[in-house]
Motif scaffolding. Sequence first.
Motif, mmCIF file in Angstrom:
data_model
loop_
_atom_site.group_PDB
_atom_site.id
_atom_site.type_symbol
_atom_site.label_atom_id
_atom_site.label_comp_id
_atom_site.label_asym_id
_atom_site.label_seq_id
_atom_site.Cartn_x
_atom_site.Cartn_y
_atom_site.Cartn_z
ATOM 1 N N LEU B 69 0.967 -1.287 0.006
ATOM 2 C CA LEU B 69 -0.031 -0.034 0.038
ATOM 3 C C LEU B 69 1.057 1.136 0.074
ATOM 4 O O LEU B 69 2.126 1.041 -0.064
ATOM 5 C CB LEU B 69 -0.854 0.013 1.065
ATOM 6 C CG LEU B 69 -0.561 -0.253 2.739
ATOM 7 C CD1 LEU B 69 0.606 0.648 3.005
ATOM 8 C CD2 LEU B 69 -1.635 -0.017 3.576
ATOM 9 N N LEU B 70 0.513 2.354 0.119
ATOM 10 C CA LEU B 70 1.201 3.491 -0.107
ATOM 11 C C LEU B 70 0.321 4.735 0.930
ATOM 12 O O LEU B 70 -0.593 4.979 1.051
ATOM 13 C CB LEU B 70 1.146 4.160 -1.295
ATOM 14 C CG LEU B 70 1.983 5.557 -1.474
ATOM 15 C CD1 LEU B 70 3.551 5.357 -1.009
ATOM 16 C CD2 LEU B 70 2.137 6.083 -2.881
ATOM 17 N N MET B 71 1.436 4.871 2.055
ATOM 18 C CA MET B 71 0.913 5.825 3.258
ATOM 19 C C MET B 71 1.424 7.270 2.840
ATOM 20 O O MET B 71 2.591 7.289 2.144
ATOM 21 C CB MET B 71 1.118 5.212 4.455
ATOM 22 C CG MET B 71 0.445 3.988 4.905
ATOM 23 S SD MET B 71 0.802 3.273 6.694
ATOM 24 C CE MET B 71 2.416 2.388 6.082
ATOM 25 N N PRO B 72 0.731 8.303 3.330
ATOM 26 C CA PRO B 72 1.268 9.634 3.280
ATOM 27 C C PRO B 72 2.784 9.775 3.789
ATOM 28 O O PRO B 72 2.718 9.053 4.848
ATOM 29 C CB PRO B 72 0.287 10.658 3.892
ATOM 30 C CG PRO B 72 -0.942 9.622 3.929
ATOM 31 C CD PRO B 72 -0.394 8.398 4.242
#
Lengths: 574, 574
Positions: B69-72
């Motif tokens: 996934l990609l977190m901020p």
Amino acid sequence: MRLSQFHLHTEKETPAEAELASHRLMLRAGMIRKLAAGIYTWSPLGLRVLRKVEAVVREEMNAAGAVELLMPSIQPRELWEETGRWEKFGGQLLKIRDRKDAEYAYGPTHEEVITDFARQELSSYRQLPVTFYQVQAKFRDEIRPRFGVMRAREFLMKDAYSFDVDAEGMAASYAKMHAAYTRIFTRLGLRFRAVLADTGAIGGDASQEFHVLADSGEDAIAWSDTGRDDAEGYAANVETARSAAPGPRPAPAEAMREVDTPTQKTCEAVAELMGIPLARTAKSVAVVGQDAEGRPQFVLVLVRGDHEVNEIKLGKVPGLADYRMATEAEILEHLGSEPGFLGPVAPAKPVRVVADLEVAAMADFVVGANRVGAHIAGVNWGRDLPEPDTVADIRNVVEGDRAEDGGTLRLMRGIEVGHIFQLGRKYAEAMGCTVLDAAGKAAVPMMGCYGIGVSRIVAAAIEQNHDDAGIVWPQAMAPWTVAVCVINPKNDPAVAEAAAALHDELAARGLDVVLDDRGLRPGPMFADMELIGIPHRVVVSGRGLEAGTFEYRARTAAEAEHLDRDSLLQRLGA
Amino acid sequence: MRLSQFHLHTEKETPAEAELASHRLMLRAGMIRKLAAGIYTWSPLGLRVLRKVEAVVREEMNAAGAVELLMPSIQPRELWEETGRWEKFGGQLLKIRDRKDAEYAYGPTHEEVITDFARQELSSYRQLPVTFYQVQAKFRDEIRPRFGVMRAREFLMKDAYSFDVDAEGMAASYAKMHAAYTRIFTRLGLRFRAVLADTGAIGGDASQEFHVLADSGEDAIAWSDTGRDDAEGYAANVETARSAAPGPRPAPAEAMREVDTPTQKTCEAVAELMGIPLARTAKSVAVVGQDAEGRPQFVLVLVRGDHEVNEIKLGKVPGLADYRMATEAEILEHLGSEPGFLGPVAPAKPVRVVADLEVAAMADFVVGANRVGAHIAGVNWGRDLPEPDTVADIRNVVEGDRAEDGGTLRLMRGIEVGHIFQLGRKYAEAMGCTVLDAAGKAAVPMMGCYGIGVSRIVAAAIEQNHDDAGIVWPQAMAPWTVAVCVINPKNDPAVAEAAAALHDELAARGLDVVLDDRGLRPGPMFADMELIGIPHRVVVSGRGLEAGTFEYRARTAAEAEHLDRDSLLQRLGA
């Protein structure tokens, strides 16, 4: 991919805070999750889509000869001082102090950093032309972040920068990027349009925006319906769009006369009272700009009653770069009247008149009388008042305007997903970036810059492609292109096995396929696959196995079909 | 890839500011360029290497079942308050205020964000186990960023987080990541070692670091030479490494006596004066900790004369979590002496004595007499002074120590490139993250976290693999694996054509090949290819074409060979 090994989390409820369809559907599909205002986590599902977009962008940038690098997100203030943008960029620049009190910004764009890189790396014209690009998180501190990732503060961007020895080279690099962008949006399966655009805060000489067409788009686009199918006519963002120049001004036919308009304060009301077309009236807008010596100057701006002032165009009129609306006191002082009845005829003091092209071409028109309760009809330039001090294109084009290329202007809505600029020498000059030219002399390179909002494309694609059941992904952007759904796998091992075998075969044939082996009932399972927008759905059931068929349904089809194995493979392009 | 279409910028000069070989070589090869302290741009060449590492990491994470996934990067203060780390994390946390004065941090790690994601996305034990990961820029505001990307402030990290219902599950997830890390570093062609480690600021129950072995490494690693070849013995970072417990304490054999040591203030000097091994002396270190009521407590810490106090271990002794060195005044008050002659026998006031395991097992040893110019020999616990108040492992292991697994401890240097932790419930508990277990009761999941310093791996690989001519990339990390160098292409079109044909054939056979068609003279061209570390070099020249051979040289070979086409393809594995 087995969905049981993935993390899919959909929601039935429509989130209350989401206005746009894309925002609603991305939340419901569990593609994104809000961490803070304008800051989102991309879930595994969302990231699959984002990566597909990223891959297409990267492939086409590479194919166009651009070279990828990776610049830091944190940029020192000193660089931004060199171009004057530390102050000029405004509140969107997220400023940061480190533990040693040095100042930085989280990069909203990278002109300064790439120019700094270039002035160290480039020394000879032989190294040019070169176009660098990166795909990277950017931050713009929007006052009102909204619409999910459509207008987020932290977002993923592809930004590219070209360096050429001269304007011809810059134009060639720009054309290459234009072609690459066209290929990118075409490959992504989006209906889009490249339009002329204002250069805004980035500056430079020429620029075009790429818009994904959608009724919910924030931008209005004007395009010329030239009657051809190839859609190659003039197109521009309304903020900069021009129409064909008006014809010559007719000769005066009426005498000037006052009209009683006791309560009519708008052109619409006056036209209705007089029973004339709105296009026969002229609207007066009082603003304050600067005169040649930089002193405040009262200016009366005139557009036709059925037109609107375009603020960007008006700001380009000499003396109006930083104009503001006039106060009531200023209006009373210069025109002798309250708002609602203003006009260019016989003002209390001499005022500068800036008239739109269309207004300058009018005869026998109606304006305010600078007296409460009165307008003047039959007004003619040169006869009843001096010719305008300035004539310029200062209005928004409207549907039906004649286009410069002979077509008729139509309006539609778009979502800006790309923007390309010819910057010229603006940044290289400010930062002392030079290369030795063929004659051995120091020359300032000509730059272009080229942005694509990678994360915004995902939302824009949904705005353009969705229905009541959910997202309808174009093939190239779908998280998976095929979903193999298993009915009752736990009680029917033969079905589970057949589905797994089909999944493996499709994957081996190069399809991006997901096996929904979560064991949901058909209703919720199908609803999930529709919500997340998988283009092709294949159902494997006991009944189908007996009949030797698979149930196939395209996401866009009204009905399912029962296909044997070969027909199914053919339908899937496998 | 044609090098003329790429952007390669090498430097002959060795940059003065670079201490480490990797930093020097990355600057000379033009892989990175400094933007600000600890902040670097990755050039096209550097990025190729970075992406190769990233790809291997991603493949192995996916193969291990982790979901990306990609977190901020920008995280709100509120989350960090929930775990208490907004203050505790210290100065490395880059704190930011946005235009609305809300506080954020640039993520140095993502335990808080993933736990926030998990508490919203996970509701049932059926969704577990799950391991999320991302590859993303992190920022740690190091006081002294140095060694280029080895200890940068902005860097690229792979961070993963596992969620399990119980400790057994957590251990299994941890083991999977351990295996994945082992595969990653093996595939990257690095000599590495997994070692037990302290959990530090991340916390939790157990952790291991993965170190790339290099003499220049910042960390010391102890490993047990069990005499076996498979290197499976005990290994630990020296900050936490243990040796086997000492044997039983011998019986006293000497009487206690004072020794004149007029100028001998160190164990070394005393041992030399007395003609005894340093291991017969005990070093006294005066510190101040806290007693059970939290009041300052003077503590005398004893390690053998040939040993060093390990600050991390000492900090784990009850009462010494936040110890500091004692002042001279405090020493005088409690021991009645100046430093240099301190010891546990007959202090001026009763003091707490914390003895290392080895010291507690000594007999007939030498300590300071708490009187300037004097030491005491023949000291024995229980007879001449009370048994120590606390006995603990508080020293660094040394080369030659007996290991717990029966081997002998050896020391080497390592560069930490990975760190895996069993976190337990620390974060999930603090942030109220629960799932319903099989019995329908809310249960706090057990977490693990797993980091890899993607950008640091690049520097570490160079530290381990370089020579006087430049970098010697392992095959998997090389920007290209094969360089085809053309001699005199401009004057000899046949050579240029043959080289291009060879390049295209090798590329078609799946090799990552670059054609050096820049037209440099052989010397500078070969020097560049050696500097940037390409594993295989093939030279195409007019003479070679006539002879029907290519000149081939492996980066690690002393001499070039002349090979015909088939032999060349075989040598390249094409």
